[in-house]
Design a protein around this motif. Structure first.
Motif, PDB file in Angstrom:
ATOM      1  N   TRP A   1      52.704  38.534  39.467  1.00 46.31           N
ATOM      2  CA  TRP A   1      52.070  37.364  39.870  1.00 46.31           C
ATOM      3  C   TRP A   1      50.529  37.768  39.934  1.00 46.31           C
TER       4      TRP A   1
ATOM      5  N   GLN B   1      49.281  37.866  36.241  1.00 45.50           N
ATOM      6  CA  GLN B   1      49.029  36.575  35.683  1.00 45.50           C
ATOM      7  C   GLN B   1      48.288  35.654  36.199  1.00 45.50           C
ATOM      8  N   CYS B   2      47.824  35.624  37.504  1.00 44.51           N
ATOM      9  CA  CYS B   2      46.650  35.064  37.887  1.00 44.51           C
ATOM     10  C   CYS B   2      45.330  35.533  37.185  1.00 44.51           C
ATOM     11  N   ARG B   3      45.053  36.839  37.109  1.00 44.91           N
ATOM     12  CA  ARG B   3      43.895  37.252  36.781  1.00 44.91           C
ATOM     13  C   ARG B   3      43.610  37.112  35.262  1.00 44.91           C
TER      14      ARG B   3
ATOM     15  N   CYS C   1      44.676  34.377  33.860  1.00 47.63           N
ATOM     16  CA  CYS C   1      44.109  33.050  33.670  1.00 47.63           C
ATOM     17  C   CYS C   1      42.892  32.849  34.224  1.00 47.63           C
TER      18      CYS C   1
ATOM     19  N   LEU D   1      41.988  33.271  37.508  1.00 47.44           N
ATOM     20  CA  LEU D   1      41.995  32.537  38.738  1.00 47.44           C
ATOM     21  C   LEU D   1      41.525  33.490  39.903  1.00 47.44           C
TER      22      LEU D   1
ATOM     23  N   ILE E   1      41.539  35.286  43.484  1.00 49.75           N
ATOM     24  CA  ILE E   1      42.561  35.512  44.593  1.00 49.75           C
ATOM     25  C   ILE E   1      41.770  35.991  45.573  1.00 49.75           C
TER      26      ILE E   1
ATOM     27  N   GLU F   1      45.471  34.373  50.077  1.00 47.24           N
ATOM     28  CA  GLU F   1      46.092  33.888  49.129  1.00 47.24           C
ATOM     29  C   GLU F   1      47.387  35.243  48.680  1.00 47.24           C
TER      30      GLU F   1
ATOM     31  N   LYS G   1      51.422  34.759  49.415  1.00 47.56           N
ATOM     32  CA  LYS G   1      52.502  35.122  48.376  1.00 47.56           C
ATOM     33  C   LYS G   1      53.160  36.263  48.548  1.00 47.56           C
TER      34      LYS G   1
END
Length: 222
Positions: free
Chosen positions: A19, A22-24, A26, A28, A30, A34, A38
């Motif tokens: 996860w 995937q966020c990095r 995009c 995003l 964190i 957060e 999660k």
């Protein structure tokens, strides 16, 4: 001699690191909250009822996977290069009518702040006081040719200022929040009001531009 400790809940760590990647990917941001939230969500979904979240577990997770916190800087990830290239190709069609091309921007006005420079005698010690941080935010817009100005948006802290008492109509759109900052809701409402001022000629121009861009995209696909 050092005792090698195996990390507990390997499936939880595997889900969390996937996860995170995937966020990095995009771009995003964190934060610690957060990451901890999660972690608790994955523990519940994986059925780890005995798992107890603590400050130590996320710290060990970050150290294990070489994760550090840094301040975001720059705007290189704001818009993709492909999107910019596409806009550059379509600019000649969009710039044909300068009267129908508008630019809007916001600015802050510290209307109670005094000047930070003054004339003094040479050798005189100069001292300044604390500056007022009371501000208003303005959103101003005009067209490319400078022939038309849209209704400005003003944002302050007070919803019903005393100076507005008895005034029934304004030559501007007035909004208020606790910090006198621009928000997406304020901008959307302002944009809806300005659309009502668009005349029939400009609507036809927008339709023509849309048709041209659609024809270009269809031509490229074929």
């Amino acid at each position: 001699m050092k005792k090698i400790r195996i990390a507990g809940y390997p499936d939880l760590q595997e889900c969390l690191i996937k996860w995170f990647k995937q966020c990095r990917d995009c771009n995003l941001p964190i934060g610690g909250n957060e990451l901890k939230e999660k972690e608790e969500q994955f523990a519940q979904k994986l059925g780890h009822k005995d798992f107890k979240s603590s400050n130590g577990w996320p710290e060990n997770f970050k150290n294990r996977h070489n994760i550090v916190f840094r301040k975001l800087c720059g705007e290189s990830q704001s818009v993709s290069d492909e999107f910019c290239s596409e806009w550059i190709k379509n600019l000649p069609y969009l710039l044909q009518e300068p009267d129908s091309i508008f630019n809007a921007d916001e600015t802050g006005l510290f209307f109670k702040a005094l000047a930070d420079k003054t004339a003094v005698f040479q050798g005189e010690t100069c001292h300044g006081g604390k500056q007022s941080k009371e501000r208003v935010t303005w959103l101003l817009a005009t067209n490319m040719s400078g022939t038309e100005e849209l209704t400005p948006l003003m944002i302050r802290k007070s919803r019903n200022p005393r100076c507005f008492k008895g005034i029934k109509s304004f030559p501007l759109l007035y909004k208020a929040n606790t910090k006198a900052w621009m928000t997406s809701e304020f901008f959307s409402e302002w944009l809806k009001q300005t659309r009502k001022c668009v005349n029939r000629k400009r609507k036809l121009f927008y339709s023509t531009i849309t048709a041209r861009l659609t024809a270009l995209s269809l031509k490229r696909t074929h």
